[in-house]
Design an enzyme around this catalytic site. Structure first.
Site, mmCIF file in Angstrom:
data_model
loop_
_atom_site.group_PDB
_atom_site.id
_atom_site.type_symbol
_atom_site.label_atom_id
_atom_site.label_comp_id
_atom_site.label_asym_id
_atom_site.label_seq_id
_atom_site.Cartn_x
_atom_site.Cartn_y
_atom_site.Cartn_z
ATOM 1 N N LYS A 145 -16.756 23.349 -12.246
ATOM 2 C CA LYS A 145 -17.688 22.629 -11.378
ATOM 3 C C LYS A 145 -19.053 23.309 -11.401
ATOM 4 O O LYS A 145 -19.143 24.506 -11.631
ATOM 5 C CB LYS A 145 -17.165 22.653 -9.934
ATOM 6 N N ARG A 187 -4.241 15.275 -8.626
ATOM 7 C CA ARG A 187 -3.256 14.240 -8.992
ATOM 8 C C ARG A 187 -2.114 14.829 -9.810
ATOM 9 O O ARG A 187 -0.995 14.339 -9.775
ATOM 10 C CB ARG A 187 -3.978 13.084 -9.703
HETATM 11 N N1 BES Z 1 -11.114 18.476 -5.038
HETATM 12 C C1 BES Z 1 -11.885 17.595 -5.815
HETATM 13 C C2 BES Z 1 -12.413 16.396 -5.009
HETATM 14 C C3 BES Z 1 -13.395 16.718 -3.926
HETATM 15 C C4 BES Z 1 -14.746 16.716 -4.188
HETATM 16 C C5 BES Z 1 -12.978 16.988 -2.649
HETATM 17 C C6 BES Z 1 -15.649 16.993 -3.192
HETATM 18 C C7 BES Z 1 -13.879 17.263 -1.649
HETATM 19 C C8 BES Z 1 -15.223 17.267 -1.914
HETATM 20 C C9 BES Z 1 -11.067 17.054 -6.977
HETATM 21 O O1 BES Z 1 -10.128 17.921 -7.486
HETATM 22 C C10 BES Z 1 -12.014 16.740 -8.081
HETATM 23 O O2 BES Z 1 -12.584 17.675 -8.613
HETATM 24 N N2 BES Z 1 -12.162 15.476 -8.409
HETATM 25 C C11 BES Z 1 -13.042 15.061 -9.432
HETATM 26 C C12 BES Z 1 -12.301 14.084 -10.314
HETATM 27 C C13 BES Z 1 -13.011 13.740 -11.577
HETATM 28 C C14 BES Z 1 -13.020 14.945 -12.502
HETATM 29 C C15 BES Z 1 -12.309 12.576 -12.217
HETATM 30 C C16 BES Z 1 -14.237 14.392 -8.768
HETATM 31 O O3 BES Z 1 -14.058 13.731 -7.742
HETATM 32 O O4 BES Z 1 -15.347 14.593 -9.229
HETATM 33 MN MN MN Z 2 -10.952 19.183 -8.985
#
Ligand code: BES
Ligand code: MN
Ligand code: ZN
Length: 499
Positions: A276, A350
């Site tokens: 990230k 997921r």
């Molecule tokens: N934990 C994150 C989602 C999230 C983002 C929760 C911001 C709370 C605040 C999740 O694991 C994630 O990184 N999701 C990605 C998915 C994408 C790579 C398809 C996202 O939402 O960007």
């Molecule tokens: Mn994630």
């Protein structure tokens, strides 16, 4: 902060709080205060814009004729709109204003009024107390240099009404659930160097003292069970992945099918190799909030001795980049036997839930199953922080959940869970891939989960937007909200408890 209920008596300490209905209509106790102060209350209201609309407040410092530091008037709106949530908002507003104002004691005057949306003064008082307690939550354990004036001053809240014994009895039930909410808030607030898979499992073990049966599976056992999806997420971390199974058998019939709750417990989500960006990455300490809700809920059910068989299953992993981390493009085999091409290691929740859901439904044959996860950023784009996303394969369950959410002020908005979206997660080389592109990102995530649910009634709550409050709100101070505990407790109470 201690909360007690006592019969009306003259208060000579701290702050007094009284509700005022719209149109500057004082309750019976408000009228008494007005008389004692020689009409000062009426004059103060008339001198400004305070009319008793919901959420308005007016403070009278050192009111003459009353032996208290201050009198706080709080608008209650229209009497017929005074329901449990409004009552909680009243108690919460009092604490929001007074917690650090300097008073040691707060006395809240509660009167029943004709036509209000609550059955009795006792019920009203219990919810006022619940709101006060929910708002009083603080996570201050790591502050070592706090000045006295920054610390809460209020140590005692007295709810004043004639039916004090009945109010106390009713509050005791609500308080069990609040204890669950506070555990969830504590766990989600903790940093990731303190809460990691094994230490979170250790916290769950603490529920044993309340009669919850706890089992912890380590990596060896999960490998034996074939949980390749979950294990792949944890393989880049120094911390060992865990799965915790919690059981509260309160139905009085050991053989009755349980309800099941499944939580995403990513104790830190760096994104893994698909790392990230740095900004706000610290938020990903609360990527275990789904698991924290399940743990808090199990505590609530056990404390109030709910007449239900309930299982909680939480998948606990840390998602880190390292030489042993899974790579984009890796293919993993889930416990269900289905293979997954991991296009993006940041779509890890997921993968964890795929194995946790499969395990929960196969082992326990639940009558229904609800998972909670801070699953997608896309749900924040869709719904902001006012509603959590609700996805369900069963209309009845979806309606029950939405109704419970409305009742406790933890609102859900139903999203589609429809076959056309399934195409987006087709893989070139495996049974599916773990991302479906930017369009409908929360929906394709839910469609992914759906592939791991057989014919069990199931709902998925995407709580990414509602888990962390960016500012103080009614019953939720800034920080971890505990969203989901009161909702699911209510779902169980309304629909799944034996008489
Ligand atoms: N934990 C994150 C989602 C999230 C983002 C929760 C911001 C709370 C605040 C999740 O694991 C994630 O990184 N999701 C990605 C998915 C994408 C790579 C398809 C996202 O939402 O960007
Ligand atoms: Mn994630
Ligand atoms: Zn995540």
């Amino acid at each position: 902060m201690k909360i007690s209920f006592s019969k009306p008596a003259e208060t000579t300490e701290g702050a007094l709080v009284a509700g005022v209905f719209e149109g500057r209509v004082l309750t019976a106790s408000g009228q008494r205060l007005d008389q004692q102060s020689g009409g000062q209350v009426t004059r103060a209201m008339a001198s400004g814009r305070f009319t008793g609309k919901r959420d308005q407040t007016l403070t009278l410092p050192a009111p003459s004729g009353l032996n208290v530091q201050r009198l706080l008037l709080i608008g209650l709106g229209k009497p017929e709109k005074l329901d449990p949530m409004a009552a909680e908002g009243f108690g919460a507003a009092a604490i929001g204003q007074l917690l650090t104002a300097g008073d040691k004691q707060v006395t809240i005057l509660v009167d029943a009024v004709d036509g209000m949306g609550l059955s009795s003064a006792a019920e009203l008082a219990a919810h006022v107390a619940a709101g006060a307690k929910l708002r009083s939550y603080r996570f201050d354990k790591y502050r070592t240099r706090q000045k006295d004036e920054e610390k809460p001053s209020v140590s005692k809240v007295v709810i004043s009404l004639a039916e004090n014994a009945e109010a106390k009895r009713r509050f005791a039930k609500l308080d069990c659930v609040i204890e669950g909410v506070f555990l969830t808030r504590d766990l989600a607030s903790e940093p990731a160097n303190v809460i990691f898979p094994e230490s979170l499992a250790e916290q769950a073990k603490g529920l044993a003292e309340h009669g919850v049966d706890i089992e912890v599976l380590g990596e060896k056992q999960m490998r034996k069970l074939g949980m390749g999806a979950l294990l792949g997420v944890g393989q880049g971390s120094e911390r060992e992945s865990q799965m915790v199974v919690m059981r509260w058998m309160g139905a009085g019939d050991e053989t009755a099918a349980p309800v099941a709750f499944v939580g995403k417990g990513v104790t830190f989500d760096s994104g893994g190799i698909s790392i990230k960006p740095g900004a706000n990455m610290e938020d990903m300490k609360w990527d275990m909030a789904g698991a924290a809700v399940v743990i808090g809920l199990m505590k609530a059910l056990a404390l109030r001795k709910a007449k239900v068989n309930a299982v909680g299953v939480v998948g606990l992993v840390e998602n880190m980049p390292s030489g042993t981390a899974q790579r984009p493009g890796d293919v993993v085999t889930s416990m269900s036997g289905q293979t997954i091409e991991v296009i993006n290691t940041d779509a890890e929740g997921r993968l964890v839930l795929a194995d946790a859901l499969w395990y929960a439904q196969n082992r326990f044959k639940p009558k229904m199953m609800v998972d909670l996860a801070t699953l997608t950023g896309a749900i924040i784009i869709s719904l902001g922080d006012h509603y959590a996303g609700l996805f369900a394969n069963d209309d009845g369950l979806a309606e029950k959940l939405a109704g419970a959410g409305k009742a406790v002020g933890e609102q859900l908005w139903r999203m589609p869970l429809d076959d056309p979206y399934d195409k987006q997660i087709k893989s070139d080389i495996a049974d599916m891939k773990n991302v479906g592109g930017r369009e409908g990102g929360s929906i394709t995530a839910a469609m992914f989960l759906k592939r791991f649910v057989k014919d069990t009634k199931w709902a998925h709550l995407d709580i990414a937007g509602v888990t962390w409050a960016k500012k103080d709100a009614a019953v939720t101070p800034k920080g971890a909200s505990g969203f989901g505990v009161r909702l699911l407790d209510r779902l169980v109470a309304d629909h799944y408890e034996s008489a």
